[in-house]
Motif scaffolding. Sequence first.
Motif, PDB file in Angstrom:
ATOM      1  N   GLY A   1       0.818  -1.212   0.000  1.00  0.00           N
ATOM      2  CA  GLY A   1       0.000   0.000   0.000  1.00  0.00           C
ATOM      3  C   GLY A   1       0.850   1.259   0.000  1.00  0.00           C
ATOM      4  O   GLY A   1       0.554   2.224  -0.709  1.00  0.00           O
ATOM      5  N   GLY A   2       1.933   1.266   0.792  1.00  0.00           N
ATOM      6  CA  GLY A   2       2.841   2.412   0.806  1.00  0.00           C
ATOM      7  C   GLY A   2       3.539   2.603  -0.516  1.00  0.00           C
ATOM      8  O   GLY A   2       3.707   3.737  -0.991  1.00  0.00           O
ATOM      9  N   LEU A   3       3.931   1.491  -1.149  1.00  0.00           N
ATOM     10  CA  LEU A   3       4.592   1.554  -2.452  1.00  0.00           C
ATOM     11  C   LEU A   3       3.640   2.091  -3.520  1.00  0.00           C
ATOM     12  O   LEU A   3       4.010   2.958  -4.323  1.00  0.00           O
ATOM     13  CB  LEU A   3       5.086   0.160  -2.832  1.00  0.00           C
ATOM     14  CG  LEU A   3       5.774   0.005  -4.189  1.00  0.00           C
ATOM     15  CD1 LEU A   3       7.016   0.879  -4.265  1.00  0.00           C
ATOM     16  CD2 LEU A   3       6.137  -1.457  -4.439  1.00  0.00           C
ATOM     17  N   ILE A   4       2.408   1.584  -3.519  1.00  0.00           N
ATOM     18  CA  ILE A   4       1.417   2.044  -4.501  1.00  0.00           C
ATOM     19  C   ILE A   4       1.106   3.525  -4.304  1.00  0.00           C
ATOM     20  O   ILE A   4       0.994   4.288  -5.273  1.00  0.00           O
ATOM     21  CB  ILE A   4       0.127   1.203  -4.387  1.00  0.00           C
ATOM     22  CG1 ILE A   4       0.399  -0.236  -4.856  1.00  0.00           C
ATOM     23  CG2 ILE A   4      -1.000   1.816  -5.207  1.00  0.00           C
ATOM     24  CD1 ILE A   4      -0.762  -1.181  -4.627  1.00  0.00           C
ATOM     25  N   THR A   5       0.980   3.937  -3.053  1.00  0.00           N
ATOM     26  CA  THR A   5       0.708   5.350  -2.766  1.00  0.00           C
ATOM     27  C   THR A   5       1.816   6.239  -3.316  1.00  0.00           C
ATOM     28  O   THR A   5       1.554   7.284  -3.929  1.00  0.00           O
ATOM     29  CB  THR A   5       0.570   5.572  -1.253  1.00  0.00           C
ATOM     30  OG1 THR A   5      -0.492   4.760  -0.741  1.00  0.00           O
ATOM     31  CG2 THR A   5       0.269   7.038  -0.942  1.00  0.00           C
ATOM     32  N   TYR A   6       3.055   5.825  -3.120  1.00  0.00           N
ATOM     33  CA  TYR A   6       4.181   6.610  -3.634  1.00  0.00           C
ATOM     34  C   TYR A   6       4.136   6.696  -5.157  1.00  0.00           C
ATOM     35  O   TYR A   6       4.323   7.768  -5.741  1.00  0.00           O
ATOM     36  CB  TYR A   6       5.509   5.994  -3.195  1.00  0.00           C
ATOM     37  CG  TYR A   6       6.700   6.667  -3.851  1.00  0.00           C
ATOM     38  CD1 TYR A   6       7.228   7.839  -3.315  1.00  0.00           C
ATOM     39  CD2 TYR A   6       7.274   6.151  -5.004  1.00  0.00           C
ATOM     40  CE1 TYR A   6       8.295   8.478  -3.923  1.00  0.00           C
ATOM     41  CE2 TYR A   6       8.345   6.783  -5.621  1.00  0.00           C
ATOM     42  CZ  TYR A   6       8.851   7.941  -5.070  1.00  0.00           C
ATOM     43  OH  TYR A   6       9.893   8.574  -5.674  1.00  0.00           O
ATOM     44  N   LEU A   7       3.901   5.553  -5.800  1.00  0.00           N
ATOM     45  CA  LEU A   7       3.901   5.524  -7.262  1.00  0.00           C
ATOM     46  C   LEU A   7       2.778   6.387  -7.842  1.00  0.00           C
ATOM     47  O   LEU A   7       2.972   7.088  -8.836  1.00  0.00           O
ATOM     48  CB  LEU A   7       3.763   4.085  -7.758  1.00  0.00           C
ATOM     49  CG  LEU A   7       4.953   3.158  -7.460  1.00  0.00           C
ATOM     50  CD1 LEU A   7       4.643   1.736  -7.887  1.00  0.00           C
ATOM     51  CD2 LEU A   7       6.211   3.661  -8.153  1.00  0.00           C
ATOM     52  N   ILE A   8       1.608   6.345  -7.207  1.00  0.00           N
ATOM     53  CA  ILE A   8       0.474   7.128  -7.714  1.00  0.00           C
ATOM     54  C   ILE A   8       0.692   8.625  -7.497  1.00  0.00           C
ATOM     55  O   ILE A   8       0.639   9.427  -8.436  1.00  0.00           O
ATOM     56  CB  ILE A   8      -0.839   6.682  -7.049  1.00  0.00           C
ATOM     57  CG1 ILE A   8      -1.208   5.260  -7.508  1.00  0.00           C
ATOM     58  CG2 ILE A   8      -1.972   7.653  -7.389  1.00  0.00           C
ATOM     59  CD1 ILE A   8      -2.425   4.698  -6.809  1.00  0.00           C
ATOM     60  N   VAL A   9       0.956   9.004  -6.241  1.00  0.00           N
ATOM     61  CA  VAL A   9       1.088  10.429  -5.922  1.00  0.00           C
ATOM     62  C   VAL A   9       2.337  11.018  -6.566  1.00  0.00           C
ATOM     63  O   VAL A   9       2.302  12.098  -7.170  1.00  0.00           O
ATOM     64  CB  VAL A   9       1.100  10.637  -4.397  1.00  0.00           C
ATOM     65  CG1 VAL A   9       1.280  12.120  -4.062  1.00  0.00           C
ATOM     66  CG2 VAL A   9      -0.178  10.117  -3.777  1.00  0.00           C
ATOM     67  N   GLY A  10       3.466  10.313  -6.447  1.00  0.00           N
ATOM     68  CA  GLY A  10       4.694  10.804  -7.055  1.00  0.00           C
ATOM     69  C   GLY A  10       4.599  10.859  -8.566  1.00  0.00           C
ATOM     70  O   GLY A  10       5.086  11.797  -9.194  1.00  0.00           O
TER      71      GLY A  10
END
Length: 382
Positions: A200-209
């Motif tokens: 979830g943290g990885l996906i959040t970074y990829l989406i927002v970043g």
Amino acid sequence: MVLKTFGWSFAVTAIGLVAAVLIDGWTAFGIVLILSILEISLSFDNAVVNAGILKKMSPFWQKIFLTVGVLIAVFGMRLVFPVVIVAITASLNPIDAVDLALNDADRYQQLVTDAHPAIAAFGGMFLLMIFLDFIFEDRDIKWLGWIERPLAKLGKVDMLSVCIALIVLLLSALYFASNAHQHGGIHVDKAETVLLSGVGGLITYLIVGGLSSFFENRLEEEEEREHEAEEEARREGKPVSAVALAGKAAFFMFLYLEVLDASFSFDGVIGAFAVTNDIILMALGLGIGAMYVRSLTVYLVRQGTLDDYVYLEHGAHYAIGALAAILLVTIRFEINEFITGLTGVVLIAWSFWSSVRRNNKLAAEEGKGESSDDKAEVTSGV
């Protein structure tokens, strides 16, 4: 300049400390003061990284970051977030979670502590991706060249940072999460929880970043086209409309900053329970600290500190990498907050000292160059 930038922080500090005295006397005053210092020490690297992003934004969005952003940081992450975590992990409705936070502090602390593996995995992976993307990028200015040069070459491999992050997450789930630390000193298997939260943290970074980078690139393209259109309009005497895309770009950069701040706040929120179980005092202390981090971010931007001390951003990202590692290790082992805060401070202080040495060396070389030029002029005149 200092009063203009830190004025709101001074005001919130005064209000928060007075409120603490009214709530529970001078003992509460001391607790809030300690929590404020804890938050500032743990989040100084956050301010440096934020400044690198915020300097690309207009004064309007810098003001939004100091107003709306503060409300999100103080009330969202320092007050609402722990309650939401308790509600989710304990399968409680939000009202019961708030009641628990206000009326049963010990049980509330237990539930937050038990939720730590999920929090640490999410925040650790988000921060790890920030660190990896930084060190794998080829930069003109290098601080620790013997590390950064070979890593920049490796960074040419597509998706390398994502692959490394997933490997780190898998190892953390197998080693740390299989015997995760819980309230009361017991250890339980939290491998599945850590895997899901880390992804979830990885996906959040990829989406927002990814969205931030996309709109930032679009903004640069639009600004270039706007400049060409302005030149043409100036020749023809026609008005030119402003670029509407700037708002989207700034918004997603603002969103990225808020998620980044949230990831940095995890260790501060968890560490605060070592000082107090009182959710109100915790919100006051961490909120005051968050205000100073916000003000310090804007101060660094307006003073141009990152341009003058070029290694500061490097030091902050190394501190982010250290914090990511610490968060993942704390899934199983307890690490004192003093060590967490001191690690970041040492790395940033080292980068600042290296920047000062670099500036002094460049100034000395320029001085020698000028002296040689003067000597040459005198010689030619004779």
